[in-house]
Scaffold this motif. Structure first.
Motif, PDB file in Angstrom:
ATOM      1  N   ARG A  38       9.812  -0.922 -27.328  1.00 24.67           N
ATOM      2  CA  ARG A  38       9.400   0.365 -26.727  1.00 24.67           C
ATOM      3  C   ARG A  38      10.233   0.710 -25.496  1.00 24.67           C
ATOM      4  N   TRP A  39      10.521  -0.320 -24.664  1.00 22.57           N
ATOM      5  CA  TRP A  39      11.271  -0.059 -23.430  1.00 22.57           C
ATOM      6  C   TRP A  39      12.649   0.526 -23.704  1.00 22.57           C
ATOM      7  N   LEU A  40      13.157   0.269 -24.929  1.00 20.14           N
ATOM      8  CA  LEU A  40      14.499   0.772 -25.268  1.00 20.14           C
ATOM      9  C   LEU A  40      14.431   2.135 -25.945  1.00 20.14           C
ATOM     10  N   LYS A  79       4.423  13.033 -12.477  1.00 19.28           N
ATOM     11  CA  LYS A  79       3.463  12.082 -11.918  1.00 19.28           C
ATOM     12  C   LYS A  79       2.318  12.025 -12.893  1.00 19.28           C
ATOM     13  N   LEU A  80       1.468  11.041 -12.769  1.00 16.66           N
ATOM     14  CA  LEU A  80       0.326  10.974 -13.686  1.00 16.66           C
ATOM     15  C   LEU A  80      -0.656  12.098 -13.401  1.00 16.66           C
ATOM     16  N   PRO A 128       0.808  -1.233   0.000  1.00 16.55           N
ATOM     17  CA  PRO A 128       0.000   0.000   0.000  1.00 16.55           C
ATOM     18  C   PRO A 128       0.836   1.276   0.000  1.00 16.55           C
ATOM     19  N   THR A 129       2.034   1.245   0.591  1.00 12.96           N
ATOM     20  CA  THR A 129       2.827   2.489   0.615  1.00 12.96           C
ATOM     21  C   THR A 129       3.374   2.832  -0.761  1.00 12.96           C
ATOM     22  N   ARG A 130       3.393   1.867  -1.685  1.00 14.09           N
ATOM     23  CA  ARG A 130       3.809   2.132  -3.079  1.00 14.09           C
ATOM     24  C   ARG A 130       2.583   2.102  -3.988  1.00 14.09           C
ATOM     25  N   LYS A 131       1.417   2.296  -3.413  1.00 15.50           N
ATOM     26  CA  LYS A 131       0.148   2.258  -4.174  1.00 15.50           C
ATOM     27  C   LYS A 131      -0.016   0.928  -4.918  1.00 15.50           C
ATOM     28  N   PRO A 143       0.069  -0.720 -25.510  1.00 13.53           N
ATOM     29  CA  PRO A 143      -0.787  -1.547 -24.641  1.00 13.53           C
ATOM     30  C   PRO A 143      -0.258  -2.954 -24.414  1.00 13.53           C
ATOM     31  N   GLU A 144      -0.608  -3.491 -23.247  1.00 13.01           N
ATOM     32  CA  GLU A 144      -0.323  -4.901 -22.922  1.00 13.01           C
ATOM     33  C   GLU A 144      -1.570  -5.535 -22.308  1.00 13.01           C
ATOM     34  N   GLY A 145      -1.394  -6.738 -21.758  1.00 21.93           N
ATOM     35  CA  GLY A 145      -2.501  -7.411 -21.063  1.00 21.93           C
ATOM     36  C   GLY A 145      -3.625  -7.793 -22.016  1.00 21.93           C
ATOM     37  N   VAL A 190      -4.143   1.563 -12.474  1.00 18.77           N
ATOM     38  CA  VAL A 190      -3.326   2.184 -13.527  1.00 18.77           C
ATOM     39  C   VAL A 190      -2.627   1.086 -14.334  1.00 18.77           C
ATOM     40  N   GLY A 191      -2.420   1.361 -15.617  1.00 16.92           N
ATOM     41  CA  GLY A 191      -1.563   0.523 -16.465  1.00 16.92           C
ATOM     42  C   GLY A 191      -2.004  -0.928 -16.522  1.00 16.92           C
ATOM     43  N   ILE A 192      -1.052  -1.815 -16.211  1.00 15.62           N
ATOM     44  CA  ILE A 192      -1.311  -3.243 -16.382  1.00 15.62           C
ATOM     45  C   ILE A 192      -2.415  -3.745 -15.451  1.00 15.62           C
ATOM     46  N   SER A 193      -2.660  -3.026 -14.359  1.00 20.24           N
ATOM     47  CA  SER A 193      -3.747  -3.473 -13.474  1.00 20.24           C
ATOM     48  C   SER A 193      -5.114  -3.149 -14.098  1.00 20.24           C
ATOM     49  N   ILE A 211       9.627 -11.568 -21.561  1.00 25.06           N
ATOM     50  CA  ILE A 211       9.310 -12.978 -21.252  1.00 25.06           C
ATOM     51  C   ILE A 211       8.427 -13.039 -20.003  1.00 25.06           C
ATOM     52  N   MET A 212       8.816 -12.252 -18.994  1.00 21.83           N
ATOM     53  CA  MET A 212       8.032 -12.279 -17.746  1.00 21.83           C
ATOM     54  C   MET A 212       6.608 -11.760 -17.987  1.00 21.83           C
ATOM     55  N   LEU A 213       6.498 -10.685 -18.742  1.00 19.21           N
ATOM     56  CA  LEU A 213       5.172 -10.107 -19.002  1.00 19.21           C
ATOM     57  C   LEU A 213       4.292 -11.112 -19.762  1.00 19.21           C
TER      58      LEU A 213
HETATM   59  C1  LIG Z   1       8.468  -5.237 -16.167  1.00 22.46           C
HETATM   60  C2  LIG Z   1       7.548  -5.919 -17.054  1.00 22.46           C
HETATM   61  C3  LIG Z   1       6.123  -5.551 -17.125  1.00 22.46           C
HETATM   62  C4  LIG Z   1       5.790  -4.204 -17.655  1.00 22.46           C
HETATM   63  C5  LIG Z   1       4.373  -4.144 -18.045  1.00 22.46           C
HETATM   64  C6  LIG Z   1       3.952  -2.831 -18.614  1.00 22.46           C
HETATM   65  C7  LIG Z   1       3.136  -2.111 -17.650  1.00 22.46           C
HETATM   66  C8  LIG Z   1       2.819  -0.842 -17.815  1.00 22.46           C
HETATM   67  C9  LIG Z   1       2.127  -0.056 -16.797  1.00 22.46           C
HETATM   68  O1  LIG Z   1       1.615  -0.516 -15.795  1.00 22.46           O
HETATM   69  S1  LIG Z   1       2.138   1.599 -17.134  1.00 22.46           S
HETATM   70  C10 LIG Z   1       1.650   2.371 -15.614  1.00 22.46           C
HETATM   71  C11 LIG Z   1       2.830   2.620 -14.715  1.00 22.46           C
HETATM   72  N1  LIG Z   1       2.411   3.373 -13.551  1.00 22.46           N
HETATM   73  C12 LIG Z   1       2.573   4.674 -13.421  1.00 22.46           C
HETATM   74  O2  LIG Z   1       3.079   5.348 -14.296  1.00 22.46           O
HETATM   75  C13 LIG Z   1       2.132   5.271 -12.114  1.00 22.46           C
HETATM   76  C14 LIG Z   1       3.231   6.092 -11.496  1.00 22.46           C
HETATM   77  N2  LIG Z   1       2.756   6.662 -10.225  1.00 22.46           N
HETATM   78  C15 LIG Z   1       2.195   7.881 -10.126  1.00 22.46           C
HETATM   79  O3  LIG Z   1       2.046   8.610 -11.083  1.00 22.46           O
HETATM   80  C16 LIG Z   1       1.721   8.295  -8.756  1.00 22.46           C
HETATM   81  O4  LIG Z   1       2.494   7.627  -7.812  1.00 22.46           O
HETATM   82  C17 LIG Z   1       0.220   7.994  -8.530  1.00 22.46           C
HETATM   83  C18 LIG Z   1      -0.625   8.934  -9.399  1.00 22.46           C
HETATM   84  C19 LIG Z   1      -0.105   6.537  -8.871  1.00 22.46           C
HETATM   85  C20 LIG Z   1      -0.130   8.231  -7.051  1.00 22.46           C
HETATM   86  O5  LIG Z   1       0.204   9.552  -6.697  1.00 22.46           O
HETATM   87  P1  LIG Z   1       0.099   9.994  -5.142  1.00 22.46           P
HETATM   88  O6  LIG Z   1      -1.255   9.706  -4.635  1.00 22.46           O
HETATM   89  O7  LIG Z   1       0.566  11.400  -5.078  1.00 22.46           O
HETATM   90  O8  LIG Z   1       1.078   8.991  -4.395  1.00 22.46           O
HETATM   91  P2  LIG Z   1       2.668   8.968  -4.445  1.00 22.46           P
HETATM   92  O9  LIG Z   1       3.133   9.309  -5.817  1.00 22.46           O
HETATM   93  O10 LIG Z   1       3.228   9.769  -3.327  1.00 22.46           O
HETATM   94  O11 LIG Z   1       2.956   7.384  -4.216  1.00 22.46           O
HETATM   95  C21 LIG Z   1       3.469   6.847  -3.010  1.00 22.46           C
HETATM   96  C22 LIG Z   1       4.824   6.232  -3.280  1.00 22.46           C
HETATM   97  O12 LIG Z   1       4.666   5.157  -4.184  1.00 22.46           O
HETATM   98  C23 LIG Z   1       5.499   5.326  -5.323  1.00 22.46           C
HETATM   99  N3  LIG Z   1       4.825   4.768  -6.511  1.00 22.46           N
HETATM  100  C24 LIG Z   1       3.523   4.823  -6.793  1.00 22.46           C
HETATM  101  N4  LIG Z   1       3.270   4.215  -7.953  1.00 22.46           N
HETATM  102  C25 LIG Z   1       4.456   3.767  -8.417  1.00 22.46           C
HETATM  103  C26 LIG Z   1       4.842   3.057  -9.585  1.00 22.46           C
HETATM  104  N5  LIG Z   1       3.951   2.658 -10.508  1.00 22.46           N
HETATM  105  N6  LIG Z   1       6.135   2.756  -9.737  1.00 22.46           N
HETATM  106  C27 LIG Z   1       7.052   3.100  -8.813  1.00 22.46           C
HETATM  107  N7  LIG Z   1       6.751   3.804  -7.681  1.00 22.46           N
HETATM  108  C28 LIG Z   1       5.461   4.116  -7.498  1.00 22.46           C
HETATM  109  C29 LIG Z   1       5.657   6.841  -5.423  1.00 22.46           C
HETATM  110  O13 LIG Z   1       6.812   7.167  -6.167  1.00 22.46           O
HETATM  111  C30 LIG Z   1       5.767   7.220  -3.977  1.00 22.46           C
HETATM  112  O14 LIG Z   1       7.079   6.936  -3.572  1.00 22.46           O
HETATM  113  P3  LIG Z   1       7.863   7.879  -2.541  1.00 22.46           P
HETATM  114  O15 LIG Z   1       7.074   7.794  -1.269  1.00 22.46           O
HETATM  115  O16 LIG Z   1       7.842   9.248  -3.155  1.00 22.46           O
HETATM  116  O17 LIG Z   1       9.230   7.291  -2.453  1.00 22.46           O
END
Ligand SMILES: CCCCCC/C=C/C(=O)SCCNC(=O)CCNC(=O)[C@H](O)C(C)(C)COP(=O)(O)OP(=O)(O)OC[C@H]1O[C@@H](n2cnc3c(N)ncnc32)[C@H](O)[C@@H]1OP(=O)(O)O
Length: 316
Positions: A296-298, A315-316, A80-83, A201-203, A169-172, A144-146
């Protein structure tokens, strides 16, 4: 056959057992037997590895809480602390938990999140752990993992329900198209910001989303990154039903407990029938999406977006 005599113990016991099944079709009886033996062998395997008495809370995971009760296996994201961002280890744990749930004696499987988020998607720090083979090797391993991860959802044999407790968000979000039902709190949102992250897109969403909501609405989500409210996602068909957050857990779990009492084999077989026609297509889509993402990752677009987030510039 006529009832065997009282001293023909073995055949009499068999006759009595068949007779006790009444008009149950032979195929159903056979399937029930196979399920019973499978559940006994999987529970004896887990009890020989697990702690004595820990039969309801299953294997220990670092990033998940997995419990089984009332015929329901619940897999809860627990960062939960990393959402509930999905780290590399968490991808592996989710695959393990789903594979275990597919074999346990539960009727349905539920995926949910702990805390205010369902999940913020891929942990963007996953791409900072570069192996000796460099970024190309990292992209290859990730693809491969994905692919394995998404295959696990495609092949999941029982009813799979998402209880979306908060923003996703994203893959979820994309994997929700592979669930059998999606219940959402009215606090949940659905966001696939792939273009913002230089991704694609994935999933299986490149196939499931246009099918679920039509190509135009899918484009808004998958290409333009439009964030949907729970009610919008429900109107588009991605979400089955939305509940007020204040009564969400109570209403959803009451409903799920009722569903879990429905005949297990019937539900499993119905899911197989529904999924069968799509399976080959879904696996092909998954393979193609992963191969595109590996490149894309590269890309500069993706690397810059990831660095901007990790250096707290975006941030998003
Ligand atoms: C590897 C193989 C598989 C890949 C598959 C492809 C998948 C693609 C996707 O899923 S794309 C989507 C990726 N996600 C994001 O881009 C979300 C990024 N996060 C944010 O923009 C924000 O954190 C938020 C909008 C989700 C929430 O904002 P807020 O309510 O202000 O909370 P915090 O930002 O303070 O979050 C708390 C803490 O968690 C860290 N964190 C949250 N989400 C992620 C994340 N996806 N990746 C890494 N870290 C994340 C955030 O940085 C905070 O950390 P801190 O306390 O500042 O150290």
């Amino acid at each position: 056959m006529p009832k065997p005599g009282v001293f023909d113990f073995i055949n009499k016991a068999k006759w009595d057992a068949w007779n006790a099944l009444g008009s149950l079709p032979k195929e159903t009886a056979r399937q029930n037997y196979v399920d019973l033996v499978s559940s006994l062998s999987s529970s004896s395997e887990s009890s020989s590895q697990g702690k004595p008495g820990a039969d309801r809370e299953q294997q220990e995971y670092e990033n998940l809480v997995v419990t089984s009760e009332d015929g329901i296996t619940k897999i809860m994201f627990n960062r939960p602390t990393r959402k509930n961002a999905i780290s590399t280890q968490m991808y592996q744990e989710i695959m393990l938990a789903l594979k275990a749930a597919s074999k346990d004696d539960s009727t349905i499987t539920v995926v949910t999140g702990n805390g205010d988020y369902y999940s913020s998607g891929n942990d963007l720090a996953n791409f900072t752990d570069i192996p000796p083979g460099g970024v190309e090797e990292k992209a290859k391993q990730s693809a491969i993992m994905l692919r394995d991860f998404v295959d696990t959802f495609i092949d999941f044999p029982k009813p799979l329900i998402a209880v979306v407790n908060g923003p996703a968000v994203g893959i979820s979000v994309t994997t929700l198209g592979l669930f059998d039902a999606v219940y959402a709190s009215d606090k949940a949102t659905f966001h696939t910001p792939f273009s913002h992250l230089g991704l694609s897109p994935e999933g299986c969403a490149s196939y499931t989303f246009p099918k679920i909501m039509g190509p135009a609405k899918a484009t808004e989500m998958l290409i333009f990154g439009k964030k949907l409210t729970a009610r919008e996602a429900c109107a588009q068909g991605l979400v089955t039903e939305v509940f007020p957050d204040s009564t969400f857990q109570k209403e959803v779990w009451t409903r799920l407990k009722a569903y879990s009492k429905l005949p297990q084999n019937s539900m499993r077989i119905s899911k197989q029938v529904i999924r069968k026609i799509e399976k080959e297509k879904l696996h092909a889509v998954n393979a193609e999406e992963c191969s595109v993402l590996q490149k894309r990752w590269l890309s500069d677009e993706c690397m810059n977006a990831t660095m901007n987030f990790l250096s707290k510039r975006s941030k998003l």
